[in-house]
Motif scaffolding. Structure first.
Motif, PDB file in Angstrom:
ATOM      1  N   LEU A   1      -3.943 -14.938   6.308  1.00  0.00           N
ATOM      2  CA  LEU A   1      -5.235 -15.094   6.273  1.00  0.00           C
ATOM      3  C   LEU A   1      -6.365 -14.727   6.486  1.00  0.00           C
ATOM      4  CD1 LEU A   1      -3.427 -18.475   8.191  1.00  0.00           C
ATOM      5  CD2 LEU A   1      -3.549 -18.321   5.734  1.00  0.00           C
ATOM      6  N   PHE A   2      -6.024 -13.430   7.084  1.00  0.00           N
ATOM      7  CA  PHE A   2      -7.367 -13.005   7.482  1.00  0.00           C
ATOM      8  C   PHE A   2      -7.836 -12.357   6.129  1.00  0.00           C
ATOM      9  CE2 PHE A   2      -8.027  -8.221   8.187  1.00  0.00           C
ATOM     10  CZ  PHE A   2      -9.701  -8.425   9.062  1.00  0.00           C
ATOM     11  N   LEU A   3      -6.965 -11.577   5.617  1.00  0.00           N
ATOM     12  CA  LEU A   3      -7.177 -10.566   4.191  1.00  0.00           C
ATOM     13  C   LEU A   3      -8.212 -11.675   3.248  1.00  0.00           C
ATOM     14  CD1 LEU A   3      -4.021  -9.211   3.473  1.00  0.00           C
ATOM     15  CD2 LEU A   3      -6.070  -7.998   3.931  1.00  0.00           C
ATOM     16  N   GLY A   4      -7.169 -13.059   2.790  1.00  0.00           N
ATOM     17  CA  GLY A   4      -7.964 -14.467   2.690  1.00  0.00           C
ATOM     18  C   GLY A   4      -9.410 -14.507   2.746  1.00  0.00           C
ATOM     19  N   VAL A   5      -9.219 -14.739   3.593  1.00  0.00           N
ATOM     20  CA  VAL A   5     -11.184 -14.850   4.248  1.00  0.00           C
ATOM     21  C   VAL A   5     -12.016 -13.258   3.945  1.00  0.00           C
ATOM     22  CG1 VAL A   5     -12.632 -15.434   5.871  1.00  0.00           C
ATOM     23  CG2 VAL A   5     -10.479 -16.476   5.633  1.00  0.00           C
ATOM     24  N   PHE A   6     -11.732 -12.417   5.048  1.00  0.00           N
ATOM     25  CA  PHE A   6     -12.676 -11.254   4.411  1.00  0.00           C
ATOM     26  C   PHE A   6     -12.583  -9.981   3.466  1.00  0.00           C
ATOM     27  CE2 PHE A   6     -12.639  -6.970   4.719  1.00  0.00           C
ATOM     28  CZ  PHE A   6     -13.494  -6.484   5.827  1.00  0.00           C
ATOM     29  N   ILE A   7     -11.477 -10.356   2.619  1.00  0.00           N
ATOM     30  CA  ILE A   7     -11.923  -9.473   1.000  1.00  0.00           C
ATOM     31  C   ILE A   7     -12.745 -10.205   0.169  1.00  0.00           C
ATOM     32  CG2 ILE A   7     -10.557  -9.311  -0.865  1.00  0.00           C
ATOM     33  CD1 ILE A   7      -8.309  -8.422   0.544  1.00  0.00           C
TER      34      ILE A   7
END
Length: 339
Positions: A72-78
């Protein structure tokens, strides 16, 4: 690293993909019927989903919580990072949002090719990784569309309300536009998410009892059908390549550098949440790949002003072949270094 790239390049998956590109560039009459192309796509989505569900039935929720949070972090940050880079490159907002959503989401075929790559090299991975594909499909689309609503100029009455009530009014107005029923429908109930999530839940519910039923079609034949799909993808990529050239070298550079940045970050996140060598490699592929199914479907209705030849052409014409040939072994080598 050179040996890994060469081994991947000489695999039947990559060679048939390159054959498709060659056929398109030389104007061959080779083509797949639309119905067959759609059937192959449905098969891959179901195969990955149901295998993930069966594997997930072997794990407790606590075991998968950290990888889920990392995803979920990657899905927001990228997508946020992609948008910042693209705006710095002076790309207009609508097309920048289209690319942010595309590069924040995931390529199901690149993931499938990585599974075959790991299997060929005898590298195991956590069975619940297939669950993370579903989780990474939608967040980037929602985040990108939210940023669009937040950054684009609002009508006069909304600007007055924002001025009077502060930043919170702008957020409220953006959220209002974000949760449009068409956006939700395309993001959560589009073909790719629906088939992946539905197949995964069925596999998880039935568990190990489903293996004897699904093994002949969805496990034993998976590699062979992936070859057919990649041949067709090669034809599509070869047709899209001329469109990408029209937008200059900066956009080409983004299509290569963004996967490297996202993939490297994904491998680091994978190691931080405790994934194995194979799991960290797959996390890198999830973060480094770009969507050409779920995100374009949502963008078509939500941001019609975005040019498909940019976000779809770059995803298929540059990033997909880069990941298939170089990206997968690169993320694997980075994961090895972190072991």
């Amino acid at each position: 690293m050179y040996e890994i790239v060469l081994q991947n390049l000489l695999s039947p998956y990559v060679l048939f993909f390159l054959l498709g590109i060659m056929a398109a560039l030389f104007k061959s009459d080779l083509k797949f019927p639309n119905g067959l192309s759609e059937a192959l796509s449905i098969y891959l989505l179901m195969a990955i989903g149901i295998k993930g569900g069966i594997e997930l039935s072997h794990y407790a929720l606590g075991t998968v919580m950290k990888p889920i949070l990392g995803t979920l972090f990657l899905g927001v940050f990228i997508p946020v990072l992609s948008l910042i880079v693209l705006r710095f490159m002076k790309m207009d907002l609508k097309n920048a949002i289209g690319l942010a959503a595309t590069y924040g989401s995931v390529s199901i075929v690149t993931y499938g090719a990585t599974i075959s790559f790991l299997g060929k090299n005898g590298v195991d991975y956590e069975g619940f990784m297939n669950v993370l594909i579903v989780l990474l499909e939608s967040p980037a689309i929602f985040v990108s569309l939210f940023l669009l609503r937040l950054l684009q100029k609002a009508p006069d009455n909304q600007r007055i309300a924002t001025h009077r009530l502060g930043f919170a009014a702008g957020i409220y107005s953006s959220m209002n536009g974000l949760f449009d029923k068409e956006v939700i429908k395309e993001s959560l109930f589009g073909k790719s998410v629906l088939l992946l999530l539905g197949s995964l839940l069925i596999g998880w519910f039935v568990g190990q009892d489903a293996v004897s039923t699904v093994k002949p079609l969805f496990i034993d034949l998976y590699g062979s059908i992936l070859i057919l799909f990649l041949l067709n993808m090669g034809l599509i990529v070869g047709q899209r390549l001329p469109e990408v050239k029209k937008h200059g070298w900066k956009i080409l550079l983004f299509g290569i550098c963004m996967p490297i940045v996202g993939g490297t970050l994904g491998v680091f996140v994978g190691k931080m949440v405790g994934l194995s060598l194979g799991g960290a490699t797959l996390m890198g592929v999830l973060a480094g790949s770009s969507s050409y199914i779920a995100a374009p479907a949502a963008l078509k209705s939500s941001v019609p002003e975005a040019n498909p030849s940019i976000y779809l052409g770059l995803s298929l014409g540059v990033t997909f072949p880069f990941n298939l040939i170089i990206g997968i072994p690169l993320y694997f080598a980075i994961a090895q270094l972190l072991q």
